[in-house]
Each structure stands twice: as C-alpha cells, then as structure tokens.
Design an enzyme around this catalytic site. Structure first.
Site, mmCIF file in Angstrom:
data_model
loop_
_atom_site.group_PDB
_atom_site.id
_atom_site.type_symbol
_atom_site.label_atom_id
_atom_site.label_comp_id
_atom_site.label_asym_id
_atom_site.label_seq_id
_atom_site.Cartn_x
_atom_site.Cartn_y
_atom_site.Cartn_z
ATOM 1 N N GLU A 1 -9.373 6.325 7.218
ATOM 2 C CA GLU A 1 -7.947 6.536 6.976
ATOM 3 C C GLU A 1 -7.581 7.802 6.208
ATOM 4 O O GLU A 1 -6.594 8.457 6.539
ATOM 5 C CB GLU A 1 -7.377 5.321 6.231
ATOM 6 C CG GLU A 1 -7.401 4.052 7.056
ATOM 7 C CD GLU A 1 -7.125 2.824 6.191
ATOM 8 O OE1 GLU A 1 -7.963 2.499 5.324
ATOM 9 O OE2 GLU A 1 -6.079 2.208 6.373
ATOM 10 N N ARG B 1 0.830 -1.213 0.000
ATOM 11 C CA ARG B 1 0.000 0.000 0.000
ATOM 12 C C ARG B 1 0.863 1.261 0.000
ATOM 13 O O ARG B 1 0.456 2.297 -0.534
ATOM 14 C CB ARG B 1 -0.996 0.012 1.165
ATOM 15 C CG ARG B 1 -2.091 1.077 1.024
ATOM 16 C CD ARG B 1 -3.195 0.964 2.058
ATOM 17 N NE ARG B 1 -4.292 0.123 1.639
ATOM 18 C CZ ARG B 1 -5.405 0.574 1.024
ATOM 19 N NH1 ARG B 1 -5.553 1.858 0.756
ATOM 20 N NH2 ARG B 1 -6.367 -0.260 0.687
#
Lengths: 779, 479
Positions: A724, A319
């Site tokens: 997030e 990621r």
C-alpha cells in the site's frame, strides 16, 4: 568444506513463481478451471432503482427462458441472508423486500450455460415503490446524516483553543473521488457440492476464511463443512477482500440445492456496478500556522460516502484519520470521521484502505500553507516533519522516522532545486509569450502505518511439509494476487533450509490446510505469513538438528545448513539424504507455524494506543506539463525513493512500487466515478472508466529502494510491507499538476484542485485562477 | 461453412450464429483458456490474439480483441493464440522470455494479451522505440505493474530480434496457401440465426437487397458491444470486414473503400495529411484500429464519430450503394439527427472520397479524459484556406457537441473572408458558443465542452501563427 563456497541457491531478484505460466497463458484462474460434468451457471439480476421497496417480482419469463433451471431469491437462502463482514446483518446476499442501491443483486438465475443465465436475468419484471435516495456525502449530511458505522475522533491537545491563537489560519474544503479496483479478472466463484453438508469453493478472494464463514452461514452449516481454495487472483487491490463473499454464497447455495457444480462470473459492467470501491470523501479542514509555515493546529471533518451498508467502512474511515497527519506533527489536533450511509454500492477496501484519503489532505494543508506564505511546498514539508518521540494524533510515538534522510537523498538525486527553478523559468517565459503549456513539480513524502488496526487480524499460520524425496510443500494463509507473496514466502523457507526454490512448491491457499486466516490485505501478507512459515521451517530444522546430533554424535554448533546440503562436522550430506535418514528414524518432517504481531494494541473509544507495529516511508518527485487550453497533462518525469526495509526480493518490491505509483496516479487523474441523478453509475466499464495506460506512466521513471533502510522492529528479515504505502506517491503528480495550474496566477493562490484532476477539472481551475479563458491578443 | 486456421489446426464450422464470438469459441469450445476475458468490449486487451489474413496474396498479422471479434469474421483467417507461441527452440518465445526476465507480469491475467500485442509489434517493427511500444499497447490495460517493466521487456525483445527464425515467418507461405484455397464467401446459421459473408462487393449489394434489415458488420468494434453488452440479436448478420479494402489516390482525390481499417488508412494519413497523424493515433487502441473501419465509423452514426469531424472538414463525400445504384453525397448530409442517417434499407456505404484540391491548413483535435484509447468528449476537424492573409474558406466540424457530427456554421462565418489574425480566431472562439448546445454527461460537462471548443480555435491560431512557443504536449521521451 567445498560447499561453503557455493552461491546461495536463492537469489533475491528471483522472478515471480508463476511468471512462466503467466507469459504462456498456462496459469489457471478460476474461470479457466475444467468444470465438473453437468456444471451449471448462475447470473445475478440487479435492481434498477437506487432505493425502493419491492412491491412485486414477476420472474415467470426468467424461469421460462431457454436453459433456465432455477431462479433464486432471498427466500431461497437456507441460512442467513447476509454477508456483512462485521456481523451487522445489513448486507443481504439477495435483496429482501428493499433495495438500497442501483445495481443491488435481487435474484439469481441458474441455467445450463452462462449466456442463457445472463439473457434470462434481463427478463425480470420487478415493481418498486421508489423511496428518496441520497447519493453523495453532503446530500446525506443534509438529509440527516445517517451513519453506516459509528464515526471516530482522534484528539490530542486543544485545537479549538490553539486555532484562534495561530497567527495565520486557513479553512478549506477538499472533494476526493473514489476509485474502482479494476482488477483485470472480475469476481468469480465456482462451488462444487460434496456429500452431507460439504461444499468446496474455488474462487478469487483475498479472504478465504471469511468466504468459508459466509458460505457456512448462508447454508446454515458449520464452517468445517466448507472448503475454500484460491490458487491465484487476477488482481485484488482490496476489491476481493469482502466483495467475493456474495458471489461465493450464491454459487454455493445453488450447488447444494441442485447437487451440481455452479459457477458465477459477472460481466465486467455488472462487476463494477454491483461491487464496492474506494471511498470518496468531502473533507473540511482548518489549519493554524505561523508566518514561517509551521503548523500549530489542525481540525478536520472527513465525510465519507460509505454506500448502503457497513462493510469495512469503519476501519477504512478510521484509517483515513490515522493518516490525516501523513508525515507531519500537528501540535494540537482533532480530526473526526463521518461515515455516511448513501444509496450507492457499499464502498470497501482498496489499497491504502482510507489512508490515501487522509494523506492527501495533509498534503493539501501543506500546499495551502506554502502558497499562503510564498514558499516552496518542499520547504514547508521539511519544516513540519515528525521528529522521533513526537506523538501522532492517536498518541503513538513516532520512533522510526527516516524521512529527513530519505527526502534529502531524493532531493539530491532528482536534482529538485535546479529543476524547480527551470519549471519556474519556463512558466515565466510562457506567461510572457502567451504559450499554453505550463509545467509543475512537486516532491511529496509518505508515512504509512503497518498493521491491521483490528489487532486480532495480526496473526497468521503456515504449514510446511518435507516429503521423503526431499521436496518441500509450502502452504500459508496468504493469497497470491500478483504481489509475489508466494515467491517471497518460498524464498524465506528456501533460505531457512538453504535449498533451491525448485525444491519448493507453494500450493493454493486453502482453508483445509491453514485455518482461521486473516485477509491478505493491509500490506501484511509477507510480514505475517513469512514469519509463520519461518516458524514452521525452524521447527523442522530444530528436529533435523536434534536428529543429526543424535545420529552423528554431534553438537548443534557443529551442524550447518549449506547450499542444498547439511554439514555435520566434516561430513557433507545432501539435503535429500538428510531427509531420507530422518524419515527412516521416524522424525516428524512437517510443521505448522504461527505468528502474532507483538507490541500492538488499540482502544478506539479513547483514540489511544499503538495500532501500528511500524511505519513504512517513501517519497516521490514528479514533474508534469499541462496544456492550459484543454487541461490535459503528461508526466514528464517521476523519481521515487521508497523504504521497504531490507528487501526480501528487490525486483518484486520495485514492481509493487512502480505499480502502486501508477495506480495512485490514476486515482487522482483520469479515473472518475460518475453517478447520474437516478443513482446509476455511468462509468462502469473500461470504455467509460479510464485507468492509466502505458503511455500515461511517467516518461522518465526512476524508482529506487532505500537500500540502507532496515526495519527497527523484528519483522521477517527486517523487511517492511510494500503493497500500500507507495500508492500515495501518486500524490506528487496531483500536486505537480496543481503547481502548473497555480502558475497562471503567479502562484499567489492555492489551486485547490479537487480529485480526480481530470482534464476538465484542470481546465476549469486554470480558468478560475486566470479569471476567464486565455484570450488571444495582438495580430 | 466457416473455415479458418486456429494455430496449426484447420477449423470447419457448418453451424455458427452471427453473434458467436471468437473468445467464447476459444475458451469454451476449444479449451484454449490462455486468452482471457477482461471486459468483453475491446477495451482491456486481455483477449488479444493475432489474426492473420491474406492481403494481396501475402499474410498480414494484426492483434485484435477476440471478445468482439465474431467467429464468422475469422473466415479465411489464421487465428494465433498465446498457446501457439514458441521460441526457435520450442521453449519460451523471445517476447515471453523478456517478460519473465524483466518482471513484466504480476497477477498475470493481462499478460497473455500483452504478450500477443507485443508479439504483433515485434513482428512488424524492428527495434521499436518507447513511443512505438506505448502506441502498440494503447489497447492493453495492466493494473499491477505500472507498465514500466513491460516496456522494458518490449525494448529488450526488440533489440534481441530474431524475426527471421520465428515460427510464423517460417509457416507464412504454407498458411497463405491454405487460406487462398478457401472460398471467399460463406453462409452459416444456427438455431435460425444466420451469418452471411458475401464473396465480393457485388455479392454484398445483392445480399443486402435480399435482406435489407440485415445487420452489417464490418470491424464489429461497435456491433460487438451490441451483442456482448446489450445481448441484441443481429441476425441476419452480413459480414463485410474483408470487402471494400481499396485505396486509390489520384491528383484530385483519395478514394477509400469503406472496409479500410484505421490501421490500413494510417499510411494515407501519414503521407497526405501528416498534420493529423497524432489525432489518428488517439482513436481506440491498436487492436481497435486493426478492426474498426472508416466506413463503419461513418455508417454507425455516432454523435462523436472519431473520423467524421475531420472528414467533414476536409470536404469528404461518400458513395452509397443500393443494388447496382450508387449515389454520392457530402458526408455532413449523411447525418440527419441523433441515431438517424440518410441510408435506405439495403443500402451501404461503399466509398469515402476525400478531395485533395487546393492548399489549406489542416488540423484535428480531440479531448478525452484519458489521452489514448478513450472516446472523445469533444473532437474537431479544421480546414482553413488562407490567401494573401485572408481566410478564403473555413470548414470546421465538431463531434461531441451535438447529436451528430456537425459543422460550426457561425464560427466558420466568423473566419471566412477575415484576415488571418489572432483577433479573427478569438472572434471565432466566441462565435462557436452559439453553434452548439452540448450535453453534460460522464465524459464532460456542457461548460467544459464549450470551453474546449473555443480553445480549439485558439490552439489552431497558436499552432499556425508562426510563433515559436510550444502549443501541444509532447509525448516523446527526452524532448
């Protein structure tokens, strides 16, 4: 039709479902549960070396200590001694022969009271043969570069050819620190044994299904014997995605062995020492660009401190690369991850899941270009933003880009241009007058990909019961950790039936009701579980409509759900009455719902696919003052404009944005993980590890949601995930500090602050750019 | 026997150990689980309760950390927990209602602690401003909200008022009467471990002569961690937090009882040394300042010592007492070397004396990773007397630069007798490098400590040279 005029029973800004319990202290956390009679307490004994072979363990004094019932080691694990979430068998519950980091659990004490267990755990005498240890990524690289998991490469175009041809090129290195979650409630597990092979766990995990499987493996029993319950967590942030497994396994093993309930709650220091954190990285980057500041090619290597085991490091470092572009188009690009094994605690998920460590490098590249070309960083940002249709380094086209509008609105509403000039003027005046206080300002965007990159996690289930009195019980696979998930899902179901929230009870998350759930992580809780709950509600609704059509000889078009009632042609029937009627007519009043995210796919080996269903966007402008005598700073003001699509609950979403901003700021400012040469984490409690206080938040803090935004994809109510993405808005503070630092050398040089920008790093950067300390003159 | 009021119940304990904490008593002993354990070291505030005690016959209520408050130190106090809070109608208290309305809780684990700290603020400050709220919340950590909605809730509750109808206001006289009827001293034990609360200071002197190896426990902001973190036995524990509370101000000096807390000392600072008000508000959080004592901060011999550098610069002396014998010495002479002080067995710090004579420029500075509620990486106190443009005397002391708080002798020499000019302070900034050999640790590197120590001299000059440039970060909003 008088009911048509009733206000909808659910208002969008409804408070958190537990808010009254929170403020009165009546919300039960795992440690607050009334224990069964005869409950025992476990405590972990931790290793005292960073890497070593266990030569002998003398646990006699532990066993002899008051109240001690048992001492368990790896040999006492009846099933598999492993809690690796990806099945790598490299994550022992209790160390077996070897210890891989300082603070690794080696044994567990079971005693009548927690204090007795804790005291006894300190009496162990363990001899180790010390082995060489590597603590940080660069040392690990020098020592041979053993990887905890395979690295990944994302490549598009030919950066190796494009970089030398670019008119300008910069190579740099960026050290990015990790972060402890510092959830206020530490890890905790309570295991209650049942008959046969059964055990029930009450815990504070983000991933009940994984705990269920880990406990089943550890006990050597099938998953159907293990029930895992989570009412609420006192914060998670990713730190309770996999890290709770070990605690639950220890409690479960002891509970089954002694047929007594067993609770395990580590002290804060042990929690911080023995559980994983955000990955820290060293990143080497190269960027080629033209004189106007347009990026032509990017290459980069992300060296991560993964710790001793795989845990989730593969997905986390992946990621980081997925977000190495942040919001910017790199015409030719290759980025590579190097997930290095180190003799430190195994790093794990943390809000953003590697994404922030990608995004911040993109922002460093922007800064480099801006300082090299003498431009405002915002101008360089705007010049490099993705346009719809352009490909990311993983070959997913960007199709929902809204940053041009979002940035323009924020730039205008925060009065960026005028304030930036005022900052420059202030710094010029201070330079002339010898004043130590400098100012800086920065406006940074974020683009964040939403979906688990492991495609199969993008599924969810829910269970909706309507009881004959018309009350509704709602259960789904997501866990409540403060984000307001249960409130939002209840709103979805309430809206589906057009009833008030007082009619709905969201129960604890339990593997007994909804099986095979994914972690409540990746900001996905509402996206996935909201859709599953809606599916369940719609099934019941369809049955009610069918029933009413038959009972009242109506067509579906003639039936409407109005507030707390159902209208059948010109007859208005209370919702409870409809339910009672349906029950008497033997209509099934409960349903299980399911959802799987469409469209997504990912091929890691090829580095191609569509890992993300959509992107969430946001931007923040922060202004800081920096004391160049000490390196301290204050955030004078922050303005945020964030994209949550069409918000299900703007109050809760705003709370997520504000909280994430401050947490992201903490990561980049005062939160510093510091290991000594022996591999001991020395910042392992709030006395030494400093998360932001109320007085550290921006003095002026304007947070707005982009109300015009709507998810292009068919998500629940066209909303977007929120957990997030706003974490990375804290980068604006980091860059604003850099801007203030750069003023001491007239902005000619990129300040290249490493993270976290503690006052020490800031002062040392000031003195580096200045060529020495501020010297008093005159007099 | 230990006696105290817990909410509306009188507690009488005939058995208790010196290391028993209030938090464990509440959670494990009484099922009052609204008070949470977040860190067990007084840094997160999740365990915040109000402790009320008699002060000159009236009740004073202050938020403290239950995790490092020993049960014995609750003797003759009124402990108020989250479970006791209620509004005038028996429902939510105005603080609680505001927290709900403003979305001040997310995960909720820190929330009872925040509510109790805000309740303590609400009772003592009408309509507090943002800086007062932030100051009251320095000892409370929240990881979810970013604090903004909590501050909004505090502002709203402050504006709403209602203190006169509050239950603690109404109960106050009755509570005071009940506590006044309890004896001042106490002596309990369990399993051979003993906790002694002397009735007065003379009694303390006698007890310590009898038990010279006793652990003296004042605010327990340090000793608390010996117990909760190091699991150290402290028996016999002699509890003195209720003693030596006097503050006497005369023309020549200020005499402070060793049991005076930071919070109790704050008004003296505000009145007599307003230059260091900011510094005082950077020591601990509110809960710690309500518990920690000036005497304890000195007697525990920390190399950092939040108050000793300033007190040494001010020329403070301390009075040590052993039995009926007293001796007085300059504070800097009390610190011998790391971990060792000039205190004999059975002796205790009774009084701190700060001279008031002469005019001088005074400053105190500290550096820490986080501005508030963080132990200093480096701290400094300055007292510079200038006569006719010449520095007549210079006392500069540092914490965090050596094993003990200590004066910067060479830097002082570079100042004394020299003209009060930038060049003189630049010389002192260079000289201080030779005064200390600091350590590198997790708080700061040696290089940074050196750099900041030097810059403190530069800051002192910039602040006192009459120039018009801002020298310090401003924490207030809108300025």
């Amino acid at each position: 039709m008088k009911h048509e005029t009733l206000a909808p029973p659910v208002t969008p800004e409804t408070p958190h479902e537990s808010a009254e319990k929170h403020v009165t202290g009546r919300a039960d956390y795992t440690d607050d549960l009334v224990l069964p009679q005869g409950a025992l307490h476990a405590y972990l004994g931790l290793s005292t070396v960073a890497h070593g072979r266990i030569l002998s363990m003398n646990l006699d004094a532990v066993r002899a200590a008051p109240g001690v019932i048992d001492v368990m080691t790896a040999a006492d694990v009846p099933g598999k001694n492993d809690v690796s979430p990806i099945g790598k068998n490299d994550d022992p519950i209790l160390a077996d022969g070897m210890v891989m980091f300082h603070g690794q659990p080696v044994f567990a004490v079971i005693a009548e009271t927690r204090e007795q267990a804790r005291r006894a755990a300190r009496l162990a005498k363990i001899d180790y043969e010390p082995l060489p240890h590597v603590l940080d990524p660069l040392t690990a690289l020098d020592a041979g570069g053993e990887l905890a998991v395979p690295g990944m490469t994302l490549r598009r175009g030919d950066p190796q050819a494009a970089l030398p041809k670019a008119p300008r090129r910069i190579d740099g290195r960026f050290t990015i620190g990790g972060q402890d979650h510092f959830y206020l409630e530490t890890q905790i597990a309570l295991a209650i044994p049942g008959e046969d092979d059964e055990v029930v766990i009450f815990t504070s995990t983000q991933h009940p299904t994984e705990v269920q499987h880990m406990v089943a493996h550890a006990l050597g029993v099938p998953a159907n014997a293990v029930v895992v319950n989570v009412r609420r967590m006192g914060g998670g942030f990713g730190g309770k995605e996999t890290q709770m497994n070990l605690f639950c396994c220890v409690a479960a093993i002891a509970a089954k062995k002694w047929h007594r309930a067993v609770k395990l709650r580590p002290d804060r220091d042990d929690d911080m020492i023995a559980t994983g954190k955000r990955h820290d990285f060293v990143v080497d980057y190269s960027v080629g660009f033209d004189e106007a500041g347009r990026i032509l090619a990017v290459e980069g290597d992300w060296y991560a401190r993964c710790g001793f085991s795989a845990d989730l490091s593969m997905a986390v470092t992946d990621r980081a690369l997925f977000h190495a572009d942040n919001a910017y188009f790199y015409p030719d690009v290759e980025v590579r991850s190097h997930p290095l094994r180190t003799n430190t605690v195994s790093n794990t998920a943390f809000r953003g899941f590697g994404g922030p460590q990608g995004v911040i490098v993109a922002e460093r590249i922007i800064e480099e270009i801006a300082y090299a070309t003498g431009q405002d960083t915002l101008a360089v940002r705007k010049a490099n933003l993705y346009r719809n249709g352009q490909l990311t380094p993983y070959h997913q086209p960007v199709e929902d880009m809204i940053l041009p509008r979002l940035l323009a609105e924020l730039e205008e509403s925060c009065d960026y241009a005028r304030r930036r000039q005022a900052v420059l003027d202030w710094n010029a005046r201070m330079q002339a007058a010898g004043g130590p206080i400098r100012k800086g300002i920065a406006l940074t965007p974020v683009k964040f990909g939403i979906s688990f990159t492991a495609t199969h996690f993008n599924q969810a289930g829910a269970l909706v019961h309507i009881y004959t009195d018309g009350s509704i019980q709602l259960n789904h696979g997501g866990c409540e950790m403060g984000q307001g998930l249960h409130t939002k899902i209840a709103q979805v179901v309430a809206e589906a039936f057009n009833v008030g929230l007082d009619r709905i009870k969201v129960t604890k998350t339990t593997t007994e009701k909804v099986p095979n759930t994914s972690a409540t992580a990746a900001s996905s809780g509402t996206d996935l579980n909201g859709m599953a709950a809606l599916d369940a509600a719609n099934q019941i609704k369809r049955r009610l409509v069918e029933f009413l059509c038959a009972a009242k000889d109506a067509t579906p078009e003639e039936i409407r759900f109005v507030p707390d009632h159902v209208v059948v042609r010109d007859e208005t029937i209370p919702f409870s009455k409809v339910i009672e009627m349906a029950y008497l007519s033997r209509v099934q009043l409960w349903a299980a719902g399911f959802y799987a995210t469409p469209k997504i796919h990912w091929n890691r080996a090829e580095g191609r696919g569509r890992p993300f269903y959509y992107y969430a966007y946001g931007a923040a402008c922060s202004e800081v003052s920096v004391d160049t005598l000490t390196g301290e700073y204050v955030i004078e003001r922050a303005d945020v404009l964030h994209d949550v699509g069409r918000s299900i609950n703007p109050a809760l979403d705003k709370g997520q944005v504000e909280g994430a901003f401050v947490q992201g700021t903490g990561w980049l400012t005062s939160e510093e993980l510091w290991w000594d040469k022996e591999g001991r984490l020395r910042t392992h409690a709030p006395s030494t590890y400093k998360i932001p206080l109320a007085s550290d938040r921006p003095k002026v803090f304007n947070v707005k949601l982009a109300e015009w935004s709507e998810n292009k994809e068919r998500t629940i109510k066209r909303s977007k995930a929120v957990g997030e993405p706003p974490f990375m808005l804290g980068i604006s503070v980091f860059e604003a500090i850099g801007h203030a630092v750069a003023s001491v050398a007239d902005y000619r040089e990129c300040p290249r602050l490493d993270a976290p920008a503690t006052p020490e790093r800031v002062l040392m950067a000031v003195e580096r750019l200045r060529g020495g300390p501020l010297a008093l003159s005159g007099g | 026997m230990i006696r105290f009021l817990l909410n509306d119940t009188e507690i009488q304990l005939t058995e208790a150990g010196p290391g028993d904490t209030l938090l464990d008593f509440l959670r494990l002993g009484r099922g009052l689980t609204g008070t949470k354990e977040g860190c067990a070291e007084g840094d997160c505030g999740a365990c915040t309760v109000l402790v009320g005690r008699l002060h000159d016959g009236a009740m004073v209520y202050e938020p403290v950390n239950a995790c490092i408050r020993f049960l014995a130190a609750c003797h003759r106090c009124h402990v108020v927990t989250i479970e006791h809070l209620r509004g005038p109608d028996g429902g939510l208290h105005p603080i609680q209602a505001a927290m709900v309305e403003h979305h001040g809780s997310q995960c909720g684990f820190c929330t009872p602690g925040f509510v109790m700290a805000l309740y303590g603020l609400w009772m003592t400050h009408e309509n507090p401003d943002v800086v007062q709220i932030e100051t009251a919340l320095q000892g409370n950590l929240c990881r979810c909200t970013g604090y903004e909605p909590i501050v909004r809730a505090a502002l709203a509750a402050g504006q709403a008022g209602g203190q006169l109808q509050d239950f603690l206001t109404l109960e106050r006289a009755e509570v005071a009467a009940k506590l006044a009827a309890m004896p001042a001293g106490a002596d309990v034990s369990r399993g051979g471990e003993r906790a002694i609360l002397p009735a007065d200071t003379d009694d303390l002197a006698r007890v310590l002569v009898q038990h010279p190896q006793a652990t003296i426990v004042a605010g327990a902001t340090d000793v608390g961690l010996w117990v909760t973190k190091q699991l150290r036995p402290i028996s016999p524990g002699v509890f003195i937090g209720h003693l030596m509370k006097g503050i006497e101000v005369s023309a020549d000096e200020i005499r402070i009882g060793a049991g005076v807390t930071y919070s109790e000392f704050a008004p003296v600072i505000d009145e007599h040394f307003p230059e260091v008000e900011d510094y005082f508000l950077r020591i601990g959080g509110w809960q710690i300042r309500n518990a920690g004592t000036i005497g304890g901060n000195i007697a525990n011999g920390s190399p950092i010592g939040e108050t000793p550098p300033l007190l040494i610069a001010l020329g403070a002396r301390i009075v040590l007492r052993l039995g009926d014998a007293r001796r007085e010495l300059p504070l800097e002479e009390f610190f011998l070397e790391y971990g060792r002080q000039d205190r004999r067995p059975g002796e205790f710090v009774e009084t701190v004396i700060i001279p008031r004579k002469g005019r001088a420029l005074i400053a105190a500075y500290k550096m820490s990773k986080r501005q508030s509620a963080d132990i200093s990486a480096i701290s400094a106190g300055f007292r510079i007397a200038v006569e006719n443009g010449i520095i007549a005397s210079a006392r500069v002391a540092f914490g965090g630069m050596a094993g003990i708080p200590a004066r910067a002798v060479q830097a002082e020499a570079a100042l004394e007798g020299r003209p009060f000019t930038a060049a003189t302070f630049e010389a002192a900034a260079c000289a201080v490098k030779n005064d200390f050999t600091p350590l590198t640790d997790f708080r700061a590197t040696a290089d940074y400590r050196h750099a900041v120590a030097a810059n403190f001299f530069r800051r002192f000059w910039l602040e006192h040279s009459g120039q018009e440039v801002p020298v310090r970060l401003n924490r207030a909003v809108g300025e």
